[in-house]
Motif scaffolding. Structure first.
Motif: not given
Length: 230
Positions: A73-85, A92-103
């Motif tokens: 039941g937690a709101w979990c956000l998937a973040a990755d800098f690979s758009l292909g991934m 999958r029924a989770v929100p996603m965002v492209a993101a760089d871990a350093l910024h």
């Protein structure tokens, strides 16, 4: 398709993961002999994401782990800098965002917890990334990292160094759309610090109460820590 070097140039790494995205989950299961599912379940138990919490799953890939963390039941956000991934995980029924871990594109204290599974060793600057992650986690929030590590039992350590990493590369050649990428992944495993050294990096980045738990004789380890309260 490309492979990254151990310099871990972000564009090279992102391009490499874009190239393997379509068969990445399958290849992981093959190369780990199915242990990836157990490690993911163990990480979910340590994370203990609860209803109402906001969790950042960084280097989430196709969001396999994110989906598991969200089951309670937690709101979990998937973040990755690979758009292909990310594209290969859109079902999958989770929100996603492209993101760089350093910024990271998030405000200070946005999350109750942050987690990384088998991705932190691909960051170009581990400590800087951990500092940035601490920025977006609230005071008292937690960090959970699951990553390859150094086996603690000497015979397993020998086999891991001499055989298992080579087997990983070989299996990757049969199960991946970009076999050379798995040569990089094997090399990055060999170059990664052991449990205690990673704990020190986490602490130096400002996290408190750092501890770790070995899985599968230390082939993998889960580290957890807490952001100090103000």
């Amino acid at each position: 398709m490309s492979r990254a070097s151990l310099d871990k140039d972000p564009q090279e790494v992102a391009a490499m993961f874009d190239g393997v995205a379509s068969r990445y989950d399958r290849a992981n299961s093959v190369m780990t002999f199915g242990f990836d599912r157990r490690w993911r379940s163990a990480t979910a138990r340590v994370l203990d994401a609860r209803p109402g919490e906001k969790v950042l799953d960084l280097a989430a890939g196709t969001a396999v782990s994110t989906s598991e963390y969200a089951r309670n039941g937690a709101w979990c956000l998937a973040a990755d800098f690979s758009l292909g991934m990310l594209r290969n995980g859109v079902h999958r029924a989770v929100p996603m965002v492209a993101a760089d871990a350093l910024h990271l594109p998030f405000a200070d204290g946005s999350f109750d917890a942050a987690t990384i599974s088998f991705g932190i060793r691909n960051f170009v600057d581990t400590k800087a990334a951990l500092v940035e992650i601490a920025r977006v986690v609230r005071p008292g929030g937690r960090l959970v990292i699951c990553e390859v590590s150094t086996p603690t039992f000497a015979p397993i350590r020998f086999l891991h160094a001499k055989f298992l990493r080579r087997a990983t590369t070989l299996l990757g050649r049969f199960s991946s759309s970009n076999p050379d990428a798995y040569t990089y992944l094997a090399e990055s495993m060999a170059a990664w610090p052991d449990q205690r050294a990673l704990a020190r990096i986490i602490a130096d980045a400002g996290w408190a109460g750092v501890e770790w738990m070995n899985l599968t004789f230390g082939v993998v380890a889960i580290h957890r820590a807490t952001k100090p309260s103000l």
